[in-house]
Design a protein around this motif. Structure first.
Motif, PDB file in Angstrom:
ATOM      1  N   CYS A   1       0.969  -1.238  -0.084  1.00  0.00           N
ATOM      2  CA  CYS A   1       0.013   0.009  -0.088  1.00  0.00           C
ATOM      3  C   CYS A   1       0.809   1.237  -0.109  1.00  0.00           C
ATOM      4  O   CYS A   1       0.390   2.098  -0.732  1.00  0.00           O
ATOM      5  CB  CYS A   1      -0.678   0.098   1.346  1.00  0.00           C
ATOM      6  SG  CYS A   1      -2.306  -1.170   1.179  1.00  0.00           S
ATOM      7  N   ALA A   2       2.130   1.177   0.959  1.00  0.00           N
ATOM      8  CA  ALA A   2       2.704   2.348   0.635  1.00  0.00           C
ATOM      9  C   ALA A   2       3.572   2.507  -0.636  1.00  0.00           C
ATOM     10  O   ALA A   2       3.759   3.785  -0.890  1.00  0.00           O
ATOM     11  CB  ALA A   2       3.816   2.044   1.997  1.00  0.00           C
TER      12      ALA A   2
ATOM     13  N   ARG B   1      -7.675  -0.122   5.488  1.00  0.00           N
ATOM     14  CA  ARG B   1      -8.465   1.147   6.132  1.00  0.00           C
ATOM     15  C   ARG B   1      -7.515   2.217   6.433  1.00  0.00           C
ATOM     16  O   ARG B   1      -7.799   3.280   6.282  1.00  0.00           O
ATOM     17  CB  ARG B   1      -9.472   0.815   6.950  1.00  0.00           C
ATOM     18  CG  ARG B   1     -10.311  -0.520   6.425  1.00  0.00           C
ATOM     19  CD  ARG B   1     -11.702  -0.593   7.603  1.00  0.00           C
ATOM     20  NE  ARG B   1     -11.088  -1.152   8.763  1.00  0.00           N
ATOM     21  CZ  ARG B   1     -10.898  -2.411   9.153  1.00  0.00           C
ATOM     22  NH1 ARG B   1     -11.391  -3.204   8.102  1.00  0.00           N
ATOM     23  NH2 ARG B   1     -10.434  -2.659  10.131  1.00  0.00           N
ATOM     24  N   LYS B   2      -6.435   1.831   7.010  1.00  0.00           N
ATOM     25  CA  LYS B   2      -5.400   2.844   7.410  1.00  0.00           C
ATOM     26  C   LYS B   2      -4.830   3.602   6.327  1.00  0.00           C
ATOM     27  O   LYS B   2      -5.060   4.669   6.435  1.00  0.00           O
ATOM     28  CB  LYS B   2      -4.366   2.108   8.349  1.00  0.00           C
ATOM     29  CG  LYS B   2      -3.114   3.083   8.826  1.00  0.00           C
ATOM     30  CD  LYS B   2      -1.995   2.447   9.241  1.00  0.00           C
ATOM     31  CE  LYS B   2      -1.091   1.862   8.034  1.00  0.00           C
ATOM     32  NZ  LYS B   2       0.249   1.334   8.327  1.00  0.00           N
ATOM     33  N   TRP B   3      -4.614   3.022   5.154  1.00  0.00           N
ATOM     34  CA  TRP B   3      -3.873   3.709   4.250  1.00  0.00           C
ATOM     35  C   TRP B   3      -5.046   4.505   3.198  1.00  0.00           C
ATOM     36  O   TRP B   3      -4.610   5.697   2.812  1.00  0.00           O
ATOM     37  CB  TRP B   3      -3.250   2.921   3.213  1.00  0.00           C
ATOM     38  CG  TRP B   3      -2.021   2.387   3.577  1.00  0.00           C
ATOM     39  CD1 TRP B   3      -1.586   1.068   4.279  1.00  0.00           C
ATOM     40  CD2 TRP B   3      -0.641   3.228   3.492  1.00  0.00           C
ATOM     41  NE1 TRP B   3      -0.161   1.248   4.783  1.00  0.00           N
ATOM     42  CE2 TRP B   3       0.295   2.515   4.158  1.00  0.00           C
ATOM     43  CE3 TRP B   3      -0.746   4.581   2.889  1.00  0.00           C
ATOM     44  CZ2 TRP B   3       1.570   3.267   4.179  1.00  0.00           C
ATOM     45  CZ3 TRP B   3       0.775   4.876   2.978  1.00  0.00           C
ATOM     46  CH2 TRP B   3       1.886   4.188   3.612  1.00  0.00           C
ATOM     47  N   GLN B   4      -6.375   3.770   3.544  1.00  0.00           N
ATOM     48  CA  GLN B   4      -7.615   4.728   2.798  1.00  0.00           C
ATOM     49  C   GLN B   4      -7.814   6.122   3.651  1.00  0.00           C
ATOM     50  O   GLN B   4      -7.747   7.157   3.122  1.00  0.00           O
ATOM     51  CB  GLN B   4      -8.654   4.081   2.646  1.00  0.00           C
ATOM     52  CG  GLN B   4      -9.612   4.492   1.968  1.00  0.00           C
ATOM     53  CD  GLN B   4     -11.282   3.953   1.982  1.00  0.00           C
ATOM     54  OE1 GLN B   4     -11.284   2.695   2.750  1.00  0.00           O
ATOM     55  NE2 GLN B   4     -12.023   4.310   1.291  1.00  0.00           N
ATOM     56  N   ASP B   5      -7.424   5.970   4.880  1.00  0.00           N
ATOM     57  CA  ASP B   5      -7.929   7.080   5.676  1.00  0.00           C
ATOM     58  C   ASP B   5      -6.734   8.118   5.409  1.00  0.00           C
ATOM     59  O   ASP B   5      -6.799   9.281   5.571  1.00  0.00           O
ATOM     60  CB  ASP B   5      -7.859   6.656   7.063  1.00  0.00           C
ATOM     61  CG  ASP B   5      -9.307   5.881   7.564  1.00  0.00           C
ATOM     62  OD1 ASP B   5      -9.943   5.896   6.781  1.00  0.00           O
ATOM     63  OD2 ASP B   5      -9.171   5.258   8.672  1.00  0.00           O
TER      64      ASP B   5
ATOM     65  N   LYS C   1      -8.196   3.429  -1.814  1.00  0.00           N
ATOM     66  CA  LYS C   1      -8.757   2.119  -1.423  1.00  0.00           C
ATOM     67  C   LYS C   1      -7.804   0.937  -2.111  1.00  0.00           C
ATOM     68  O   LYS C   1      -8.527   0.851  -3.176  1.00  0.00           O
ATOM     69  CB  LYS C   1      -9.939   1.951  -1.129  1.00  0.00           C
ATOM     70  CG  LYS C   1     -10.346   0.826  -0.417  1.00  0.00           C
ATOM     71  CD  LYS C   1     -11.639   0.594  -0.130  1.00  0.00           C
ATOM     72  CE  LYS C   1     -12.287  -0.572   0.853  1.00  0.00           C
ATOM     73  NZ  LYS C   1     -13.684  -0.590   1.015  1.00  0.00           N
ATOM     74  N   VAL C   2      -6.974   0.375  -1.756  1.00  0.00           N
ATOM     75  CA  VAL C   2      -6.556  -0.708  -2.364  1.00  0.00           C
ATOM     76  C   VAL C   2      -7.426  -2.023  -2.636  1.00  0.00           C
ATOM     77  O   VAL C   2      -8.204  -2.266  -1.386  1.00  0.00           O
ATOM     78  CB  VAL C   2      -5.008  -1.385  -1.785  1.00  0.00           C
ATOM     79  CG1 VAL C   2      -4.636  -2.602  -2.432  1.00  0.00           C
ATOM     80  CG2 VAL C   2      -4.202  -0.227  -1.905  1.00  0.00           C
TER      81      VAL C   2
ATOM     82  N   GLY D   1     -14.169  -5.049   2.908  1.00  0.00           N
ATOM     83  CA  GLY D   1     -13.568  -5.559   1.378  1.00  0.00           C
ATOM     84  C   GLY D   1     -14.366  -5.372   0.401  1.00  0.00           C
ATOM     85  O   GLY D   1     -15.365  -5.127   0.455  1.00  0.00           O
ATOM     86  N   SER D   2     -13.665  -5.330  -1.003  1.00  0.00           N
ATOM     87  CA  SER D   2     -14.606  -5.091  -2.085  1.00  0.00           C
ATOM     88  C   SER D   2     -14.364  -6.280  -3.022  1.00  0.00           C
ATOM     89  O   SER D   2     -14.975  -6.400  -3.964  1.00  0.00           O
ATOM     90  CB  SER D   2     -13.983  -4.064  -2.575  1.00  0.00           C
ATOM     91  OG  SER D   2     -12.575  -4.045  -2.939  1.00  0.00           O
ATOM     92  N   CYS D   3     -13.605  -7.312  -2.730  1.00  0.00           N
ATOM     93  CA  CYS D   3     -13.256  -8.415  -3.770  1.00  0.00           C
ATOM     94  C   CYS D   3     -13.037  -9.817  -3.099  1.00  0.00           C
ATOM     95  O   CYS D   3     -12.186  -9.570  -2.107  1.00  0.00           O
ATOM     96  CB  CYS D   3     -11.994  -7.986  -4.664  1.00  0.00           C
ATOM     97  SG  CYS D   3     -11.692  -9.035  -5.935  1.00  0.00           S
ATOM     98  N   VAL D   4     -13.303 -10.959  -3.709  1.00  0.00           N
ATOM     99  CA  VAL D   4     -12.933 -12.163  -3.231  1.00  0.00           C
ATOM    100  C   VAL D   4     -12.451 -12.917  -4.436  1.00  0.00           C
ATOM    101  O   VAL D   4     -13.106 -12.669  -5.703  1.00  0.00           O
ATOM    102  CB  VAL D   4     -14.372 -12.927  -2.620  1.00  0.00           C
ATOM    103  CG1 VAL D   4     -14.463 -12.420  -1.273  1.00  0.00           C
ATOM    104  CG2 VAL D   4     -15.492 -12.963  -3.612  1.00  0.00           C
TER     105      VAL D   4
END
Length: 421
Positions: free
Chosen positions: A176-177, A209-213, A218-219, A244-247
């Motif tokens: 994410c970073a 969620r941390k990185w989205q904030d 949003k990864v 989450g958004s994907c499985v």
């Protein structure tokens, strides 16, 4: 308009027309002899129809063994042909496993046949409308990620198995970073004892969620929930509850019914992994081609579909990968809805394989997933991601990767490191 048309490659030592008629009968209202109750009216309504036979060539010996042929000992030669057969949809109804059984099923076991491959399916728009659509597809996936106009650059959790939830979460934190768009589990890491989903999903989603904030981005993480149907439903609910958004699911081992049930249960994007497809596709005269295969699973409502990669580590030719990608990027049936799915390129991909990939897709609407191409970049994962974005920018400007590398250090390092392998 009320028939599904299947295109086959056939080999047989018997008259082609007779064997094609046998195929149509076997998979609709007939059997090897006419039976009681098989009226002319019934046959007119329910019988499959041979539309065309295009003879190709012949060989002196059978491609596949048949005990029937060995017993009967026909003189040959073994003729090959393209055969098109139309099946009434009324025989099938809205029933995806029965559709698959109709267009393939016992055809592979007919004694007179020494080679058979299902190449493609033509599905009428009205019949397609009876099945699930993607919930995200291309536009929805882009909207979820906030990524427009470029490929979706992603990676795979490596090592495939063995890491604990906290180690996987730490790797996701690095990715994410680094600015990745998409991360997926490997197909062999679903719910292992060392990193069960009940622990892995909350740990990973806390990082996302941390990185989205922090960044507003949003990864998308495709959690591998391959399992029996009830378990997949539970796993999907957990992913949704954690934001989450994907499985992801392994199509061949969950099956058409499992994928339909999953689609009916969850609005999450379904990342469809085709591992094992080579067992169906690699032999030229046995199994199923990609076009027919992906059509069946698109009726189950998937959002993304693996197509392997050009110049990668798997057996597919560039032409096969291109055909698969373009099939995903086209509506499933003429005159039907926009049910396109996003092709996912993977297997040995890195910045240097991006030009061929874009040429194959003729579109940036794709997932370009690099495991080693990101995680093994000599300057680290952030440089791995940067090398992909730099490569895309160079290509959009009309330059070559070699030319662009002179002013782009991450791309230069990728070309130097991966280009020697």
């Amino acid at each position: 308009m009320d028939r599904i048309i299947a295109d086959y490659l056939l080999e047989t030592p018997y008259p082609l027309a007779e064997v094609a008629a046998m195929m149509a009968g076997e998979q609709s209202s007939g059997t090897f002899v006419r039976v009681a109750g098989e009226t002319d009216e019934l046959r007119a309504r329910a019988a499959a129809e041979v539309l065309s036979i295009e003879e190709l060539d012949s060989v002196d010996s059978p491609t596949l063994h048949s005990a029937y042929v060995a017993r009967k000992q026909p003189s040959g030669p073994y003729r090959r042909a393209r055969v098109r057969i139309a099946y009434p949809v009324a025989n099938i109804g809205r029933n995806l496993p029965t559709l698959a059984a109709t267009v393939s099923g016992n055809l592979y076991d007919i004694g007179e046949i020494t080679g058979l491959k299902l190449l493609s399916l033509e599905i009428p728009a009205a019949y397609r409308a009876r099945y699930h659509m993607p919930t995200r597809g291309i536009a929805g996936t882009r909207k979820s990620l906030g990524v427009q106009g470029t490929p979706i650059f992603g990676t795979i959790i490596k090592p495939n198995v063995g890491m604990r939830p906290e180690q996987i979460a730490a790797l996701v934190d690095q990715l994410c970073a680094a600015g990745v768009d998409f991360i997926k589990d490997d197909e062999i890491c679903a719910d292992p004892d060392i990193a069960p989903l009940e622990l892995r999903v909350p740990a990973v989603m806390a990082v996302i969620r941390k990185w989205q904030d922090k960044t507003g981005r949003k990864v998308m993480m495709a959690f591998n929930i391959t399992d029996e149907t009830d378990a997949m439903r539970r796993h999907a609910d957990l992913v949704a509850a954690e934001g989450g958004s994907c499985v992801m699911a392994s199509l061949n081992w969950c099956g058409l019914s499992g994928m339909e049930s999953l689609r009916a249960h969850t609005p999450l994007a379904i990342h469809a992994h085709r591992n094992g497809f080579g067992a169906m596709s690699r032999h030229p005269l046995l199994g199923m081609g990609f076009q027919a295969y992906h059509a069946l699973y698109r009726l189950a409502g998937i959002d993304h579909m693996h197509v392997h990669g050009i110049g990668g580590k798997f057996v597919d030719t560039a032409e096969e990968v291109t055909e698969a990608a373009r099939a995903c990027l086209a509506p499933l049936c003429e005159g039907g809805p926009d049910d396109r799915v996003m092709p996912a390129f993977s297997s040995g991909q890195w910045a240097g394989t991006l030009p061929q990939t874009l040429e194959a897709a003729q579109s940036p609407d794709l997932m370009f997933m690099c495991g080693g191409g990101i995680l093994a970049h000599p300057q680290g994962p952030a440089a791995g991601i940067a090398s992909l974005r730099e490569a895309y920018a160079v290509l959009q400007e009309g330059g070559t990767l070699a030319e662009g590398a002179s002013t782009r250090p991450a791309l230069a390092a990728a070309l130097d490191f991966f280009g020697k392998r």
